[in-house]
Design a protein around this motif. Structure first.
Motif, PDB file in Angstrom:
ATOM      1  N   ASP A   1       0.827  -1.199   0.000  1.00 49.53           N
ATOM      2  CA  ASP A   1       0.000   0.000   0.000  1.00 49.53           C
ATOM      3  C   ASP A   1       0.865   1.254   0.000  1.00 49.53           C
ATOM      4  O   ASP A   1       1.620   1.509   0.934  1.00 49.53           O
ATOM      5  CB  ASP A   1      -0.912  -0.015   1.229  1.00 49.53           C
ATOM      6  CG  ASP A   1      -1.928   1.116   1.220  1.00 49.53           C
ATOM      7  OD1 ASP A   1      -1.847   1.994   0.338  1.00 49.53           O
ATOM      8  OD2 ASP A   1      -2.800   1.109   2.095  1.00 49.53           O
ATOM      9  N   ARG A   2       0.755   2.037  -1.064  1.00 54.44           N
ATOM     10  CA  ARG A   2       1.553   3.264  -1.169  1.00 54.44           C
ATOM     11  C   ARG A   2       1.076   4.351  -0.214  1.00 54.44           C
ATOM     12  O   ARG A   2       1.719   5.372  -0.077  1.00 54.44           O
ATOM     13  CB  ARG A   2       1.552   3.777  -2.604  1.00 54.44           C
ATOM     14  CG  ARG A   2       2.344   2.858  -3.520  1.00 54.44           C
ATOM     15  CD  ARG A   2       2.668   3.544  -4.808  1.00 54.44           C
ATOM     16  NE  ARG A   2       3.322   2.615  -5.696  1.00 54.44           N
ATOM     17  CZ  ARG A   2       4.497   2.841  -6.245  1.00 54.44           C
ATOM     18  NH1 ARG A   2       5.129   3.941  -6.031  1.00 54.44           N
ATOM     19  NH2 ARG A   2       5.036   1.942  -7.044  1.00 54.44           N
ATOM     20  N   ASN A   3      -0.046   4.137   0.450  1.00 59.34           N
ATOM     21  CA  ASN A   3      -0.539   5.104   1.424  1.00 59.34           C
ATOM     22  C   ASN A   3       0.035   4.865   2.818  1.00 59.34           C
ATOM     23  O   ASN A   3      -0.217   5.635   3.727  1.00 59.34           O
ATOM     24  CB  ASN A   3      -2.073   5.071   1.489  1.00 59.34           C
ATOM     25  CG  ASN A   3      -2.698   5.499   0.173  1.00 59.34           C
ATOM     26  OD1 ASN A   3      -2.214   6.426  -0.475  1.00 59.34           O
ATOM     27  ND2 ASN A   3      -3.754   4.816  -0.222  1.00 59.34           N
ATOM     28  N   GLN A   4       0.784   3.772   2.976  1.00 61.69           N
ATOM     29  CA  GLN A   4       1.419   3.472   4.260  1.00 61.69           C
ATOM     30  C   GLN A   4       2.922   3.688   4.150  1.00 61.69           C
ATOM     31  O   GLN A   4       3.513   3.506   3.082  1.00 61.69           O
ATOM     32  CB  GLN A   4       1.151   2.027   4.666  1.00 61.69           C
ATOM     33  CG  GLN A   4      -0.295   1.749   4.987  1.00 61.69           C
ATOM     34  CD  GLN A   4      -0.494   0.309   5.433  1.00 61.69           C
ATOM     35  OE1 GLN A   4       0.372  -0.532   5.225  1.00 61.69           O
ATOM     36  NE2 GLN A   4      -1.632   0.035   6.043  1.00 61.69           N
ATOM     37  N   TRP A   5       3.512   4.069   5.273  1.00 62.69           N
ATOM     38  CA  TRP A   5       4.965   4.253   5.304  1.00 62.69           C
ATOM     39  C   TRP A   5       5.628   2.902   5.100  1.00 62.69           C
ATOM     40  O   TRP A   5       5.305   1.931   5.787  1.00 62.69           O
ATOM     41  CB  TRP A   5       5.377   4.848   6.647  1.00 62.69           C
ATOM     42  CG  TRP A   5       6.736   5.463   6.613  1.00 62.69           C
ATOM     43  CD1 TRP A   5       7.877   4.917   7.128  1.00 62.69           C
ATOM     44  CD2 TRP A   5       7.117   6.702   6.036  1.00 62.69           C
ATOM     45  NE1 TRP A   5       8.937   5.749   6.909  1.00 62.69           N
ATOM     46  CE2 TRP A   5       8.492   6.862   6.230  1.00 62.69           C
ATOM     47  CE3 TRP A   5       6.420   7.690   5.353  1.00 62.69           C
ATOM     48  CZ2 TRP A   5       9.199   7.968   5.777  1.00 62.69           C
ATOM     49  CZ3 TRP A   5       7.125   8.800   4.908  1.00 62.69           C
ATOM     50  CH2 TRP A   5       8.492   8.930   5.123  1.00 62.69           C
TER      51      TRP A   5
END
Length: 195
Positions: free
Chosen positions: A112-116
């Motif tokens: 997930d690119r929305n998570q670090w």
């Protein structure tokens, strides 16, 4: 206690006639004399293309010298990077090397690119040795060592390396034989300590 150490030679000229190669050899000699295991990656002798798109970056590298370099870095507990300052930063070939090596799934977790992302190279330390024509204090204080900080923070630390130390050697064209020997001895001792 012995360490597994990877030396990354980032000088773009593979001829080995430059101070960077002498420094790397001194480090290696010191490390091996102290019982550390050392492997060397000479970036200018590797065969790889520059990445030109996000799609290329997101793929695993083909079976090439890059995968071999990734294996060495993954094996190492400590890496030492040698390079000359060119136009205020690392040579383009070394930057291209990092772009090829530190791919998603190798240096950082994918998903997930929305998570670090998770740092996948944690547990390794690094030292950066930079040679330059200007005095080192001018680079550090006037230019604020911007390219060194970029390598430390945005590349190595971002991938999990810590601690990261640096050695700056300035005015290399004007070094006397005695000064050159002093630097080679210092780097030899760093190799002995595995730092």
């Amino acid at each position: 206690m012995s360490k597994k150490i990877a030396i990354i030679q980032g000088h773009p000229d593979p001829s080995e006639s430059h101070l960077n190669f002498s420094l790397a050899e001194a480090y290696k000699a010191g490390a091996e004399a102290a019982g550390h295991e050392v492997k060397v990656i000479t970036v200018a002798k590797l065969s790889f293309a520059l990445l030109t798109s996000e799609e290329e970056f997101d793929k695993h590298p083909p079976v090439t010298d890059i995968q071999g370099a990734q294996d060495v870095i993954k094996w190492a507990e400590h890496i030492v990077i040698f390079y000359p300052l060119w136009l205020g930063t690392m040579p383009a070939i070394l930057k291209g090397f990092w772009e090829q090596v530190l791919r998603p799934g190798y240096a950082l977790s994918t998903g997930d690119r929305n998570q670090w992302p998770k740092k996948l190279l944690s547990g390794r330390s690094a030292r950066i040795v930079v040679t330059m024509g200007m005095p080192a204090f001018v680079y550090r204080w006037f230019y604020r060592a911007h390219s060194l900080k970029n390598l430390e923070r945005n590349i190595l630390s971002f991938s999990g390396f810590a601690p990261i130390r640096s050695t700056l050697i300035g005015a290399v064209q004007n070094l006397s034989e005695r000064q050159r020997k002093v630097w080679l001895d210092k780097v030899y001792r760093l190799g002995q300590k595995g730092q």
